[in-house]
Design a protein around this motif. Sequence first.
Motif, PDB file in Angstrom:
ATOM      1  N   PRO A  99       0.788  -1.248   0.000  1.00 31.40           N
ATOM      2  CA  PRO A  99       0.000   0.000   0.000  1.00 31.40           C
ATOM      3  C   PRO A  99       0.814   1.289   0.000  1.00 31.40           C
ATOM      4  N   ASN A 100       2.088   1.241   0.403  1.00 32.30           N
ATOM      5  CA  ASN A 100       2.924   2.446   0.436  1.00 32.30           C
ATOM      6  C   ASN A 100       3.760   2.629  -0.829  1.00 32.30           C
ATOM      7  N   ARG A 101       3.452   1.893  -1.889  1.00 31.23           N
ATOM      8  CA  ARG A 101       4.323   1.832  -3.070  1.00 31.23           C
ATOM      9  C   ARG A 101       4.652   3.202  -3.659  1.00 31.23           C
ATOM     10  N   PHE A 102       3.709   4.115  -3.730  1.00 30.46           N
ATOM     11  CA  PHE A 102       3.954   5.395  -4.429  1.00 30.46           C
ATOM     12  C   PHE A 102       3.946   6.600  -3.492  1.00 30.46           C
ATOM     13  N   GLU A 103       4.108   6.377  -2.188  1.00 27.10           N
ATOM     14  CA  GLU A 103       4.030   7.483  -1.231  1.00 27.10           C
ATOM     15  C   GLU A 103       5.148   8.502  -1.441  1.00 27.10           C
ATOM     16  N   LYS A 104       6.387   8.057  -1.581  1.00 23.79           N
ATOM     17  CA  LYS A 104       7.512   8.986  -1.744  1.00 23.79           C
ATOM     18  C   LYS A 104       7.429   9.732  -3.072  1.00 23.79           C
ATOM     19  N   GLU A 105       6.906   9.057  -4.097  1.00 21.69           N
ATOM     20  CA  GLU A 105       6.791   9.687  -5.411  1.00 21.69           C
ATOM     21  C   GLU A 105       5.916  10.940  -5.379  1.00 21.69           C
ATOM     22  N   LYS A 106       4.878  10.904  -4.562  1.00 18.26           N
ATOM     23  CA  LYS A 106       3.941  12.031  -4.513  1.00 18.26           C
ATOM     24  C   LYS A 106       4.630  13.328  -4.127  1.00 18.26           C
ATOM     25  N   GLU A 107       5.647  13.238  -3.311  1.00 20.09           N
ATOM     26  CA  GLU A 107       6.394  14.423  -2.912  1.00 20.09           C
ATOM     27  C   GLU A 107       7.554  14.711  -3.853  1.00 20.09           C
ATOM     28  N   LEU A 108       8.324  13.684  -4.162  1.00 16.38           N
ATOM     29  CA  LEU A 108       9.560  13.894  -4.917  1.00 16.38           C
ATOM     30  C   LEU A 108       9.308  14.382  -6.339  1.00 16.38           C
ATOM     31  N   PHE A 109       8.257  13.903  -6.986  1.00 15.85           N
ATOM     32  CA  PHE A 109       8.010  14.306  -8.370  1.00 15.85           C
ATOM     33  C   PHE A 109       7.485  15.743  -8.489  1.00 15.85           C
ATOM     34  N   LYS A 110       7.249  16.410  -7.371  1.00 12.41           N
ATOM     35  CA  LYS A 110       6.920  17.843  -7.433  1.00 12.41           C
ATOM     36  C   LYS A 110       8.120  18.624  -7.976  1.00 12.41           C
ATOM     37  N   ASN A 111       9.307  18.075  -7.756  1.00 15.77           N
ATOM     38  CA  ASN A 111      10.542  18.662  -8.278  1.00 15.77           C
ATOM     39  C   ASN A 111      10.722  18.184  -9.711  1.00 15.77           C
ATOM     40  N   LEU A 112      10.699  19.089 -10.663  1.00 12.66           N
ATOM     41  CA  LEU A 112      10.777  18.719 -12.077  1.00 12.66           C
ATOM     42  C   LEU A 112      12.151  18.178 -12.464  1.00 12.66           C
ATOM     43  N   ASP A 113      13.144  18.330 -11.584  1.00 12.02           N
ATOM     44  CA  ASP A 113      14.470  17.770 -11.866  1.00 12.02           C
ATOM     45  C   ASP A 113      14.531  16.268 -11.587  1.00 12.02           C
ATOM     46  N   VAL A 114      13.506  15.742 -10.944  1.00 14.06           N
ATOM     47  CA  VAL A 114      13.484  14.324 -10.595  1.00 14.06           C
ATOM     48  C   VAL A 114      12.999  13.510 -11.798  1.00 14.06           C
ATOM     49  N   ASP A 115      13.892  12.688 -12.344  1.00 13.34           N
ATOM     50  CA  ASP A 115      13.530  11.827 -13.475  1.00 13.34           C
ATOM     51  C   ASP A 115      12.919  10.503 -13.015  1.00 13.34           C
ATOM     52  N   GLY A 116      13.315  10.069 -11.835  1.00 11.27           N
ATOM     53  CA  GLY A 116      12.805   8.797 -11.338  1.00 11.27           C
ATOM     54  C   GLY A 116      13.036   8.660  -9.850  1.00 11.27           C
ATOM     55  N   VAL A 117      12.283   7.736  -9.241  1.00  8.09           N
ATOM     56  CA  VAL A 117      12.381   7.467  -7.810  1.00  8.09           C
ATOM     57  C   VAL A 117      12.483   5.958  -7.616  1.00  8.09           C
ATOM     58  N   TYR A 118      13.389   5.525  -6.739  1.00 11.86           N
ATOM     59  CA  TYR A 118      13.526   4.097  -6.467  1.00 11.86           C
ATOM     60  C   TYR A 118      13.300   3.828  -4.982  1.00 11.86           C
ATOM     61  N   ASN A 119      12.705   2.678  -4.709  1.00 13.79           N
ATOM     62  CA  ASN A 119      12.323   2.300  -3.354  1.00 13.79           C
ATOM     63  C   ASN A 119      12.787   0.878  -3.041  1.00 13.79           C
ATOM     64  N   ALA A 120      12.726   0.529  -1.775  1.00 11.66           N
ATOM     65  CA  ALA A 120      13.072  -0.822  -1.336  1.00 11.66           C
ATOM     66  C   ALA A 120      11.953  -1.801  -1.654  1.00 11.66           C
ATOM     67  N   ILE A 121      12.326  -3.043  -1.963  1.00 11.57           N
ATOM     68  CA  ILE A 121      11.339  -4.109  -2.062  1.00 11.57           C
ATOM     69  C   ILE A 121      11.764  -5.251  -1.143  1.00 11.57           C
ATOM     70  N   GLY A 122      10.770  -6.003  -0.688  1.00 17.17           N
ATOM     71  CA  GLY A 122      11.025  -7.142   0.183  1.00 17.17           C
ATOM     72  C   GLY A 122      10.867  -8.446  -0.570  1.00 17.17           C
ATOM     73  N   VAL A 123      10.784  -9.544   0.175  1.00 22.81           N
ATOM     74  CA  VAL A 123      10.687 -10.859  -0.443  1.00 22.81           C
ATOM     75  C   VAL A 123       9.634 -11.680   0.278  1.00 22.81           C
ATOM     76  N   HIS A 124       8.903 -12.473  -0.495  1.00 20.77           N
ATOM     77  CA  HIS A 124       7.943 -13.425   0.071  1.00 20.77           C
ATOM     78  C   HIS A 124       8.225 -14.792  -0.522  1.00 20.77           C
ATOM     79  N   TYR A 125       8.470 -15.776   0.334  1.00 20.72           N
ATOM     80  CA  TYR A 125       8.736 -17.136  -0.121  1.00 20.72           C
ATOM     81  C   TYR A 125       7.425 -17.923  -0.139  1.00 20.72           C
ATOM     82  N   TYR A 126       7.135 -18.511  -1.280  1.00 22.60           N
ATOM     83  CA  TYR A 126       5.913 -19.308  -1.385  1.00 22.60           C
ATOM     84  C   TYR A 126       6.074 -20.688  -0.773  1.00 22.60           C
TER      85      TYR A 126
END
Length: 322
Positions: A99-126
């Motif tokens: 649910p928090n996937r795009f939270e940081k993007e909402k703020e960072l992309f206000k800056n037009l110099d930001v081309d992209g944003v990267y975040n941490a991902i976790g792991v789930h073992y089936y």
Amino acid sequence: MSLSISVIIPVYNAEPFLRKAVESALQFKEVKEVILVEDKSPDNALLICEQLVSEDNRVQLLQHPNNENLGAGESRNLGLKHAKQEYIAFLDADDIYLPNRFEKEKELFKNLDVDGVYNAIGVHYYSEEAKVKFCNTFNHPYNLSENFLTTVNREINPKELFEALVRPKNSEGYFSLDGLTIRKSSLKKLKGGWFNDELRLHQDTEFIARLSFYLDLYTGEITKATALRGVHESNRITNNIDEKERNLFLKHNAIGCWAKSEESMDNDIQHYLINQKLYHETFQNKGFKLISTFIKNSFFSKGYVAKRKFKELLFPIYNKFR
């Protein structure tokens, strides 16, 4: 800030996981389209795709000409060609967004110099079997928990990110496509095309390396997962363990060839990447591989230790006289 996002999902042999992946993307009002690129799956994934399209008008289905199987890289390229939204995100068909996937993007992309944003991902073992296979493939300790994060471990200046990723000095980590969001208009800065369609594996790593060189990518959420990688018995990368060296060679060859052609790259980093290419090229040589295999089987219980030490010893000699 309101975002308008296209999520691109390459689909191959993902029947048991696909619905959950798509639903995890559709939970966000910012996601205006989910583009499924079906890559001639041998299972019933195409049927699941068609059902999802009928259930939500944000879901689109694409296939390659003549329904060919062209790989994840070319599938993502097809998705990029058809994406209509201002921002692009990627998701593998056996992974999910949190649910928090795009939270940081909402703020960072206000800056037009930001081309992209990267975040941490976790792991789930089936399953436990999948966990063992995953840990063995990447030489991770078996007690690797589900709290494990794929991420950089500090905020990195965008101008320093490329070197941090391709030549990490302090184990600064790396990030995954599942945690990356790109401003679509910024892709015109990228040289060398989008995803390398000659790489069946590691095309994401090669793509991210070039992105970090040409674009300004900013650190987003790196302290907790924003997506989960699904690890199961049929993951492509863990089922190609016998081709591991070959796939690494192809990746380093692609990055090295690009680095050699990029005149604006720092000479020290350029030479490092070219030498990495030569390093892996050398050990595709059958003679070196036979000797390495002999040493591995004769003296070491963990083959990757033998290979590494052997390569460290012989590569400087090869490079001097080549």
